[in-house]
Design a protein around this motif. Structure first.
Motif, PDB file in Angstrom:
ATOM      1  N   ALA A  38       0.980  -1.292  -0.055  1.00 14.37           N
ATOM      2  CA  ALA A  38      -0.087  -0.153  -0.032  1.00 14.37           C
ATOM      3  C   ALA A  38       0.787   1.212  -0.051  1.00 14.37           C
ATOM      4  N   ALA A  39       0.525   2.237  -0.890  1.00 13.42           N
ATOM      5  CA  ALA A  39       0.992   3.382  -0.734  1.00 13.42           C
ATOM      6  C   ALA A  39       0.439   4.757  -0.092  1.00 13.42           C
ATOM      7  N   GLY A  40      -0.813   4.550   0.423  1.00 12.94           N
ATOM      8  CA  GLY A  40      -1.742   5.341   1.317  1.00 12.94           C
ATOM      9  C   GLY A  40      -3.100   4.604   1.281  1.00 12.94           C
TER      10      GLY A  40
ATOM     11  N   GLY B 200       1.566   3.844 -14.006  1.00  4.41           N
ATOM     12  CA  GLY B 200       0.252   4.580 -13.729  1.00  4.41           C
ATOM     13  C   GLY B 200      -0.895   4.123 -14.576  1.00  4.41           C
ATOM     14  N   THR B 201      -0.686   3.322 -15.649  1.00  5.64           N
ATOM     15  CA  THR B 201      -1.756   2.902 -16.534  1.00  5.64           C
ATOM     16  C   THR B 201      -1.663   1.270 -16.552  1.00  5.64           C
ATOM     17  N   THR B 202      -0.665   0.938 -16.728  1.00  3.07           N
ATOM     18  CA  THR B 202      -0.553  -0.534 -16.996  1.00  3.07           C
ATOM     19  C   THR B 202       0.660  -1.180 -16.421  1.00  3.07           C
ATOM     20  N   TRP B 203       0.817  -2.420 -16.398  1.00  2.00           N
ATOM     21  CA  TRP B 203       2.043  -3.279 -16.092  1.00  2.00           C
ATOM     22  C   TRP B 203       2.962  -3.345 -17.561  1.00  2.00           C
ATOM     23  N   ARG B 204       4.229  -3.157 -17.228  1.00  2.00           N
ATOM     24  CA  ARG B 204       4.987  -3.428 -18.456  1.00  2.00           C
ATOM     25  C   ARG B 204       6.582  -3.878 -17.907  1.00  2.00           C
ATOM     26  N   GLU B 205       6.947  -4.812 -18.834  1.00  2.00           N
ATOM     27  CA  GLU B 205       8.296  -5.544 -18.481  1.00  2.00           C
ATOM     28  C   GLU B 205       9.429  -4.322 -18.469  1.00  2.00           C
TER      29      GLU B 205
ATOM     30  N   TRP C  47      -6.169  -1.278  -5.658  1.00  2.00           N
ATOM     31  CA  TRP C  47      -7.041  -0.291  -4.814  1.00  2.00           C
ATOM     32  C   TRP C  47      -7.163   1.108  -5.051  1.00  2.00           C
ATOM     33  N   ASN C  48      -8.118   1.571  -5.263  1.00  2.00           N
ATOM     34  CA  ASN C  48      -8.361   3.167  -5.412  1.00  2.00           C
ATOM     35  C   ASN C  48      -9.286   4.003  -4.403  1.00  2.00           C
ATOM     36  N   GLY C  49      -9.111   3.153  -3.173  1.00  2.00           N
ATOM     37  CA  GLY C  49      -9.712   3.881  -1.939  1.00  2.00           C
ATOM     38  C   GLY C  49     -11.179   3.585  -1.910  1.00  2.00           C
TER      39      GLY C  49
ATOM     40  N   VAL D 289       5.126  -7.622  -5.032  1.00  2.00           N
ATOM     41  CA  VAL D 289       4.871  -6.330  -5.501  1.00  2.00           C
ATOM     42  C   VAL D 289       5.335  -5.543  -4.208  1.00  2.00           C
ATOM     43  N   ALA D 290       5.670  -4.189  -4.873  1.00  2.00           N
ATOM     44  CA  ALA D 290       5.956  -2.949  -4.023  1.00  2.00           C
ATOM     45  C   ALA D 290       5.717  -1.650  -4.687  1.00  2.00           C
ATOM     46  N   GLY D 291       5.198  -0.812  -3.899  1.00  2.00           N
ATOM     47  CA  GLY D 291       4.868   0.707  -4.749  1.00  2.00           C
ATOM     48  C   GLY D 291       5.017   1.550  -3.727  1.00  2.00           C
ATOM     49  N   VAL D 292       5.167   3.016  -4.404  1.00  2.00           N
ATOM     50  CA  VAL D 292       5.244   4.070  -3.303  1.00  2.00           C
ATOM     51  C   VAL D 292       4.405   5.317  -3.868  1.00  2.00           C
ATOM     52  N   CYS D 293       3.880   5.279  -5.030  1.00  2.00           N
ATOM     53  CA  CYS D 293       3.160   6.225  -5.628  1.00  2.00           C
ATOM     54  C   CYS D 293       2.395   5.800  -6.802  1.00  2.00           C
ATOM     55  N   ALA D 294       1.269   6.498  -7.430  1.00  2.00           N
ATOM     56  CA  ALA D 294       0.520   6.111  -8.349  1.00  2.00           C
ATOM     57  C   ALA D 294       1.179   5.674  -9.533  1.00  2.00           C
ATOM     58  N   ASP D 295       2.327   6.047  -9.966  1.00  2.00           N
ATOM     59  CA  ASP D 295       3.023   5.931 -11.150  1.00  2.00           C
ATOM     60  C   ASP D 295       4.323   4.942 -10.939  1.00  2.00           C
ATOM     61  N   ALA D 296       4.481   4.409  -9.811  1.00  2.00           N
ATOM     62  CA  ALA D 296       5.742   3.929  -9.438  1.00  2.00           C
ATOM     63  C   ALA D 296       5.491   2.553  -8.476  1.00  2.00           C
TER      64      ALA D 296
END
Length: 338
Positions: A17-19, A91-96, A44-46, A65-72
């Motif tokens: 979770a980023a928030g 921010g839109t999709t998963w890419r290699e 999850w979008n809230g 999975v690990a994340g810190v913000c909407a596009d990372a």
């Protein structure tokens, strides 16, 4: 919390979770008969969990999975053919994402973490040796291999300072395997093995070099076919490991998360002898107390992971609606709102 849209059999293996308004969870779906399934990712979008489109990818499982913000955000998964994938959420999709060793048949990426400086850490193996891949999005490098033979790394978590991570897994002990915990801060420190009969560690939490908790499952020996293992909970005080009672004897411990103060707080588990609800361990002073999850549509949920929600006292946990990844099992999530 419903996690709709997965194709049975499905499960979520890891969550981050980023928030309060943003979280990711990954796993696999479509496990039926001889099928090896396909990767599953949710966001999850809230308000709701939604399944993200992975139709442009061919991977059979996402394992972390690990994340810190909407596009990372970052994910790793089971290789397709010779490729063990590293994925980035843009921010839109998963890419290699390319990295040194991509496509090599002996490269395996098992887990990912993002440090306080947003540096990305991946643990796995290359050339038959367990090790670390470190990068900042575009530039990646493999660090010195872990100085342990016959080792497997399954989980990586950031330390309290930049450039520091903790890892866990298992290592051969001649007749089976023992729990493995190691620390990287520019050089390797390998803690003494966590003793057990075929013991593997699935998660760990560090509040400092003298306060490390490790969770997993001890397969043991003997018993009828299909016998469940035993939950394994151990604490490192800077000198030695101490085994701690889990509160139940048959099952597993799968994940551990800290609170806003960095102290180990919640553990996900599976209690074979009482599967009517999900099972947790809650930190209670210097000990742990068994806590049951909510009643709901899943009669016997199995949890794989737990994580804190930054900026809140809340936690997410994920898994599957039954202990067996076979239809009609689906992806599953719970949220603790403190």
């Amino acid at each position: 919390m419903p996690a709709p849209g997965s194709t049975p059999a499905a499960q979520l293996r890891r969550v981050t979770a980023a928030g309060p308004q943003l979280a990711w969870a990954v796993g696999e779906e479509g496990l039926a008969g001889p099928s090896s399934g396909r990767a599953l990712a949710m966001m999850w979008n809230g308000g709701v969990w939604t399944k993200t489109d992975l139709s442009h990818l061919t991977h059979t499982r996402l394992s972390d999975v690990a994340g810190v913000c909407a596009d990372a955000a970052w994910s790793v998964g089971r290789q397709t053919g010779a490729a063990s994938p590293l994925l980035r959420w843009d921010g839109t999709t998963w890419r290699e994402a390319p990295f040194p060793g991509f496509g090599e048949p002996d490269v395996r990426l098992n887990a990912v973490a993002v440090g306080p400086d947003r540096r990305v850490w991946v643990c796995g193996s290359r050339g038959g040796a367990a090790g670390l891949l470190c990068g900042e999005g575009r530039r990646w490098r493999w660090l010195d291999p872990l100085p342990v033979e016959s080792a497997n790394l399954y989980r990586i978590v950031p330390g309290s300072s930049a450039g520091e991570v903790w890892l866990c897994g298992d290592r051969s002990n001649g007749g089976g395997w023992s729990g493995l915990v190691a620390h990287w801060d520019g050089a390797w420190t390998v803690l003494p093995p966590v003793a057990g009969l075929r013991l593997g560690l699935a998660g760990l939490h560090s509040a400092g070099p003298d306060d490390v908790w490790a969770v997993g499952t001890e397969a043991g020996i003997g018993g009828p076919p299909g016998r469940p293992g035993n939950p394994a909970l151990s604490h490192w005080d800077g000198t030695a490991w101490t085994r701690v009672e889990a509160g139940f004897t048959l099952g597993s411990l799968t994940g551990i998360a800290g609170d806003a103060h960095g102290r180990a707080a919640w553990i996900t588990g599976w209690n074979y002898q009482d599967q009517t609800r999900s099972t947790y361990l809650r930190r209670d002073g210097d000990g742990w107390t068994v806590v049951r999850g909510p009643a709901g549509p899943a009669p016997a949920p199995y949890l794989n992971d737990v994580t804190s929600v930054p900026g809140t006292p809340d936690f997410w946990s994920v898994g599957m609606t039954s202990p067996t990844p076979a239809p009609p099992t689906e992806a599953y999530a719970e949220r603790l709102q403190a």
